[in-house]
Design a protein around this motif. Structure first.
Motif, short mmCIF file in Angstrom:
data_model
loop_
_atom_site.label_atom_id
_atom_site.label_comp_id
_atom_site.label_asym_id
_atom_site.label_seq_id
_atom_site.Cartn_x
_atom_site.Cartn_y
_atom_site.Cartn_z
N UNK A 1 -1.19 -15.30 6.10
CA UNK A 1 -1.10 -13.94 6.64
C UNK A 1 -2.02 -13.05 5.80
N UNK A 2 -2.50 -11.95 6.42
CA UNK A 2 -3.45 -11.08 5.71
C UNK A 2 -2.90 -9.66 5.62
N UNK A 3 -2.92 -9.14 4.40
CA UNK A 3 -2.47 -7.77 4.18
C UNK A 3 -3.68 -6.97 3.70
N UNK A 4 -4.06 -5.95 4.47
CA UNK A 4 -5.19 -5.11 4.08
C UNK A 4 -4.63 -3.76 3.61
N UNK A 5 -5.17 -3.27 2.49
CA UNK A 5 -4.75 -1.95 2.00
C UNK A 5 -6.01 -1.21 1.56
N UNK A 6 -6.17 0.03 2.06
CA UNK A 6 -7.35 0.81 1.64
C UNK A 6 -7.00 2.29 1.55
N UNK A 7 -7.84 3.00 0.83
CA UNK A 7 -7.72 4.46 0.75
C UNK A 7 -9.12 5.05 0.79
N UNK B 1 -2.23 -13.32 1.83
CA UNK B 1 -3.39 -12.91 1.01
C UNK B 1 -3.51 -11.40 1.13
N UNK B 2 -3.83 -10.72 0.01
CA UNK B 2 -3.98 -9.26 0.07
C UNK B 2 -5.44 -8.88 -0.21
N UNK B 3 -5.98 -8.00 0.63
CA UNK B 3 -7.36 -7.52 0.48
C UNK B 3 -7.30 -6.02 0.29
N UNK B 4 -7.66 -5.55 -0.90
CA UNK B 4 -7.51 -4.13 -1.23
C UNK B 4 -8.84 -3.47 -1.53
N UNK B 5 -8.96 -2.19 -1.14
CA UNK B 5 -10.17 -1.45 -1.50
C UNK B 5 -9.84 0.03 -1.63
N UNK B 6 -10.15 0.59 -2.79
CA UNK B 6 -9.86 2.00 -3.02
C UNK B 6 -10.10 2.35 -4.47
N UNK B 7 -9.50 3.45 -4.93
CA UNK B 7 -9.74 3.90 -6.31
C UNK B 7 -9.05 2.95 -7.29
N UNK B 8 -9.55 2.90 -8.55
CA UNK B 8 -8.91 2.02 -9.53
C UNK B 8 -7.41 2.32 -9.69
N UNK B 9 -7.02 3.61 -9.63
CA UNK B 9 -5.60 3.95 -9.78
C UNK B 9 -4.79 3.35 -8.63
N UNK B 10 -5.34 3.46 -7.41
CA UNK B 10 -4.63 2.92 -6.25
C UNK B 10 -4.52 1.40 -6.35
N UNK B 11 -5.63 0.77 -6.73
CA UNK B 11 -5.63 -0.70 -6.82
C UNK B 11 -4.60 -1.16 -7.85
N UNK B 12 -4.56 -0.49 -9.02
CA UNK B 12 -3.60 -0.90 -10.06
C UNK B 12 -2.17 -0.80 -9.56
N UNK B 13 -1.85 0.33 -8.89
CA UNK B 13 -0.48 0.53 -8.38
C UNK B 13 -0.16 -0.54 -7.33
N UNK B 14 -1.13 -0.84 -6.46
CA UNK B 14 -0.89 -1.80 -5.39
C UNK B 14 -0.70 -3.21 -5.94
N UNK B 15 -1.56 -3.58 -6.89
CA UNK B 15 -1.46 -4.94 -7.45
C UNK B 15 -0.07 -5.13 -8.06
N UNK B 16 0.41 -4.10 -8.76
CA UNK B 16 1.74 -4.17 -9.38
C UNK B 16 2.80 -4.34 -8.28
N UNK B 17 2.72 -3.52 -7.23
CA UNK B 17 3.68 -3.59 -6.12
C UNK B 17 3.64 -4.93 -5.40
#
Ligand SMILES: Cc1cc2nc3c(=O)[nH]c(=O)nc-3n(C[C@H](O)[C@H](O)[C@H](O)COP(=O)(O)OP(=O)(O)OC[C@H]3O[C@@H](n4cnc5c(N)ncnc54)[C@H](O)[C@@H]3O)c2cc1C
Ligand code: FES
Length: 366
Positions: free
Chosen positions: A240-246, A334-350
């Motif tokens: 499954x694919x999870x996309x997260x962006x800001x 699988x998670x595919x993330x793209x955004x600010x470093x602050x957002x990425x850090x929070x998302x990776x933790x979550x």
């Protein structure tokens, strides 16, 4: 007595300052390193004029290492294995290198100056990275601070890239900015449209490249970029694919979804887009349309601070609150993330708390 100590300290500092200035001037204008040889992968040999950085010298020979900051020593992207002749490691390189990399003699190519013959090893794929000429076909305002640019390729006329990769856009000089710079931008178009390239660029106040793009670059103008770069691309599995962006992080995800839809992917997908308020949303209908084009896809915009007159009825708060609602099988996601470093850090933790494994989380942060 105190006055005498202060005078002596001040004089010493002044002399030290003057000496370093003289050294810098001498290094810049008087040092002549003559011709130096670069041995690349033991196969290609180049004779170059010494004195420039390894990154700039390779660029002149049409070998383009990744360099998101354009050689300012602030991105750490231009890593390169130096087998011999790179001189001592500089303090400017250390923050970007792990202990392992330092022991292997990995260096930042923009910080290594060519003063003698040098031997380097680079991945073969780098020889496929090229400089492209293109014409600006269309500029569209997506929000008050985000524009989409469409370029038609001139020379070479097509580009081969993977959805998720980025290019280095080269600016021209304008007003007070006399020296052109280059900056990294994720490609937002579908790789199958190989004769065009789209970028989504958010204005950074006082930013050299984004001010040029937003205030000076016009349709019909010719530009140059190099690429493609990066290892943020779709892993071809059944997970499954999870996309997260800001913000402008939507760019590589757009390219990925267009490619997945065209290739009739049957994978289960959800895309969370994080924005502050309604004024920061864009391409909303476009992404909801993928719910019809893809077998199993949901687009979920989440606003962190909707304004009073936004009349927003969608989700608010943090994306991490909604992960479990959509993610069914964390071990197979699988998670595919793209955004600010602050957002990425929070998302990776979550995502890790939700059970998604570190090695299945891929991202580009900027
Ligand atoms: C792999 C990668 C992909 C990228 N993809 C995109 C993309 O698709 N779209 C996009 O808009 N940008 C993207 N970026 C960011 C882009 O490369 C530039 O850093 C950004 O556009 C600023 O460039 P500039 O020349 O306008 O600002 P600069 O002149 O480099 O910076 C001016 C000032 O702003 C600060 N600054 C720089 N960047 C930011 C920022 N993002 N937010 C806040 N302050 C900042 C700097 O520290 C400096 O003080 C990407 C970066 C990387 C590494
Ligand atoms: S190009 Fe950015 S650190 Fe070298």
């Amino acid at each position: 007595m105190l006055i005498l100590i202060l005078q002596t300290t001040g004089l010493t500092a002044l002399i030290a300052g003057l000496l370093s200035l003289i050294l810098v001037i001498a290094e810049r204008y008087l040092a002549d390193y003559g011709e130096c040889k670069i041995d690349i992968n033991g196969k290609r040999k180049e004779v170059v004029k010494g004195g420039s950085s390894l990154l700039a010298t390779l660029n002149e020979k049409k070998i383009y290492l990744a360099s998101a900051c354009g050689g300012r020593g602030s991105c750490g992207f231009c890593k390169c294995l130096v087998l011999d002749g790179g001189g001592p490691l500089l303090p400017t390189e250390k923050p970007f290198l792990t202990t392992d990399e330092i022991s292997q003699n990995i260096r930042l190519a923009c910080q290594v100056k060519i003063k003698q013959d040098i031997k380097i090893q680079i991945p073969e794929a780098i020889f496929n990275i090229r400089k492209y000429k293109a014409v600006v076909e269309k500029i569209v305002d997506f929000t008050y601070d985000i524009k989409e640019l469409t370029f038609r390729l001139l020379e070479p006329a097509t580009i081969d890239f993977k959805a998720g990769q980025y290019v280095q856009l080269h600016t021209r000089s304008y007003e007070k900015i006399k020296n052109p710079v280059s900056r990294a931008y994720s490609i937002s178009s579908n790789p199958s449209q190989s004769n065009l390239l789209q970028l989504i660029i958010r204005r950074v106040p006082e930013g050299i490249c984004t001010t040029w793009v937003h205030d000076y670059l016009k349709e019909g103008e010719e530009i140059e970029f190099t690429g493609p770069f990066g290892d943020f691309y779709i892993r071809e599995t059944e997970a499954d694919m999870l996309f997260i962006a800001g913000g402008s992080g939507k760019a590589p995800i757009k390219s990925m979804l267009e490619w997945l839809a065209e290739n009739k992917s049957q994978r289960r997908m959800v895309y969370f887009f994080g924005a502050r308020a309604v004024q920061d949303l864009y391409l909303t209908e476009y992404f909801h349309d993928f719910e019809k084009k893809l077998a199993d896809f949901n687009y979920v915009p989440v606003l962190s601070q909707p304004l009073e007159n936004d009349k927003w009825e969608g989700r608010t708060g943090y994306i991490t609150q909604y992960l479990t609602e959509f993610v069914r099988d964390c071990a197979n996601t699988e998670a595919y993330l793209c955004g600010s470093p602050a957002m990425i850090n929070a998302m990776v933790k979550g995502l890790k708390e939700c059970g998604i494994k570190d090695e299945k989380i891929y991202y580009d942060s900027f």
